[in-house]
Scaffold this motif. Structure first.
Motif, PDB file in Angstrom:
ATOM      1  N   THR A 160      10.357   4.949   2.252  1.00 37.85           N
ATOM      2  CA  THR A 160      10.003   4.178   3.436  1.00 37.85           C
ATOM      3  C   THR A 160       8.962   4.951   4.237  1.00 37.85           C
ATOM      4  O   THR A 160       8.523   6.033   3.843  1.00 37.85           O
ATOM      5  CB  THR A 160      11.243   3.851   4.286  1.00 37.85           C
ATOM      6  OG1 THR A 160      10.884   2.926   5.321  1.00 37.85           O
ATOM      7  CG2 THR A 160      11.858   5.109   4.896  1.00 37.85           C
ATOM      8  N   SER A 163       5.997   1.009   9.154  1.00 45.89           N
ATOM      9  CA  SER A 163       5.535  -0.261   8.590  1.00 45.89           C
ATOM     10  C   SER A 163       4.305  -0.792   9.321  1.00 45.89           C
ATOM     11  O   SER A 163       4.011  -0.400  10.455  1.00 45.89           O
ATOM     12  CB  SER A 163       6.656  -1.301   8.643  1.00 45.89           C
ATOM     13  OG  SER A 163       6.864  -1.735   9.974  1.00 45.89           O
ATOM     14  N   GLU A 181       1.916   1.342   4.794  1.00 43.61           N
ATOM     15  CA  GLU A 181       2.807   0.535   3.953  1.00 43.61           C
ATOM     16  C   GLU A 181       2.075   0.001   2.729  1.00 43.61           C
ATOM     17  O   GLU A 181       2.569   0.098   1.594  1.00 43.61           O
ATOM     18  CB  GLU A 181       3.390  -0.619   4.777  1.00 43.61           C
ATOM     19  CG  GLU A 181       4.273  -1.545   3.980  1.00 43.61           C
ATOM     20  CD  GLU A 181       4.827  -2.708   4.815  1.00 43.61           C
ATOM     21  OE1 GLU A 181       5.334  -3.672   4.200  1.00 43.61           O
ATOM     22  OE2 GLU A 181       4.754  -2.655   6.052  1.00 43.61           O
ATOM     23  N   LYS A 193      11.978  -1.194   4.051  1.00 39.58           N
ATOM     24  CA  LYS A 193      11.981  -1.030   5.504  1.00 39.58           C
ATOM     25  C   LYS A 193      13.197  -1.724   6.101  1.00 39.58           C
ATOM     26  O   LYS A 193      13.811  -2.592   5.475  1.00 39.58           O
ATOM     27  CB  LYS A 193      10.702  -1.598   6.123  1.00 39.58           C
ATOM     28  CG  LYS A 193      10.415  -3.060   5.790  1.00 39.58           C
ATOM     29  CD  LYS A 193       9.036  -3.462   6.312  1.00 39.58           C
ATOM     30  CE  LYS A 193       8.661  -4.872   5.848  1.00 39.58           C
ATOM     31  NZ  LYS A 193       7.288  -5.242   6.284  1.00 39.58           N
ATOM     32  N   GLN A 212      11.808   5.998   8.195  1.00 35.71           N
ATOM     33  CA  GLN A 212      10.820   4.970   8.524  1.00 35.71           C
ATOM     34  C   GLN A 212      10.052   5.193   9.814  1.00 35.71           C
ATOM     35  O   GLN A 212       8.848   4.960   9.859  1.00 35.71           O
ATOM     36  CB  GLN A 212      11.494   3.593   8.572  1.00 35.71           C
ATOM     37  CG  GLN A 212      10.517   2.442   8.830  1.00 35.71           C
ATOM     38  CD  GLN A 212      11.179   1.082   8.745  1.00 35.71           C
ATOM     39  OE1 GLN A 212      12.159   0.915   8.042  1.00 35.71           O
ATOM     40  NE2 GLN A 212      10.654   0.107   9.480  1.00 35.71           N
TER      41      GLN A 212
END
Length: 237
Positions: A160, A163, A181, A193, A212
């Motif tokens: 991850t 994002s 991403e 995510k 993340q």
């Protein structure tokens, strides 16, 4: 008694490409792993690409983002001094650690991806079956790492990182140099995510651990330390 060693890599970039908007290290992404490693009695080394001062993103110091633990450390003179006197990656290239941890902050998008010394450090540790971990924009340091066989480290890995939608929420979509991403997916990573943006997400794929976003800082630190304590492959030196 063997004392595990952890290398925390931080950015040395203070602004976005426009030279006006400040960036740097996201404080909580450093403070939580530092706190856990310190409490465990680990040997901690802090390094950025050039060495010296580590800029801290002023956004990460705002009350909405600054948790109590990070605030406590930020008010400590020794902690700030440590960030001011980071080693350079060249200084630590020949050293071996049990964990390499890439902290985030948008600055990492500028001085992590194409740094060949960082790539070498990551490749050597990963191929030695040691833990490589990265959180948020620190994951950008994994993008261009090629293993000895020529394939990208991230290819086929579950991982991850910050994002693209979260970039919109952070109001940095127009400022960042690339879509993290999208590039992870382009390099063959199985990117995942959280269902709800800006909530914790940590993924473990063997010795690769990724988080993340800043809100993953506490869980990320816990997972990395737990993984290290459970890792039976630590090579005593």
């Amino acid at each position: 008694m063997y004392i595990p060693k952890i290398l925390i890599v931080v950015t040395g970039t203070p602004t976005f490409a426009n030279g006006k908007l400040a960036t740097g290290l996201w404080l909580s992404e450093f403070a939580h792993i530092y706190h856990r490693a310190k409490n465990e009695g680990y040997e901690i080394t802090v390094a950025n690409p050039r060495g010296g001062n580590t800029p801290v993103d002023p956004e990460s110091l705002k009350s909405i983002f600054l948790d109590e633990l990070s605030k406590k450390y930020w008010e400590t003179a020794d902690f700030k001094d440590m960030l001011y006197h980071a080693k350079s990656l060249d200084d630590v290239l020949s050293q071996q650690f049990d964990v390499v941890y890439l902290a985030g902050g948008h600055g990492a998008m500028y001085d992590f991806p194409d740094n060949t010394v960082l790539q070498t450090i990551i490749r050597n540790h990963y191929e030695s079956n040691r833990i490589v971990s990265a959180i948020c924009h620190g994951v950008s340091g994994l993008l261009n790492v090629e293993l000895s066989g020529g394939e990208y480290l991230v290819k086929g890995k579950e991982l991850t990182g910050f994002s693209w939608f979260e970039e919109s929420l952070a109001r940095r979509k127009e400022e960042v140099p690339f879509d993290l991403e999208a590039l992870l997916k382009e390099r063959g990573a199985y990117y995942q995510k959280a269902v709800i943006p800006m909530t914790p997400k940590v993924i473990v794929d063997n010795n690769l651990i990724t988080g993340q976003n800043p809100f993953s800082s506490k869980e990320m630190a816990e997972v990395v330390i737990r993984q290290l304590n459970e890792n039976s492959t630590i090579t005593k030196q």
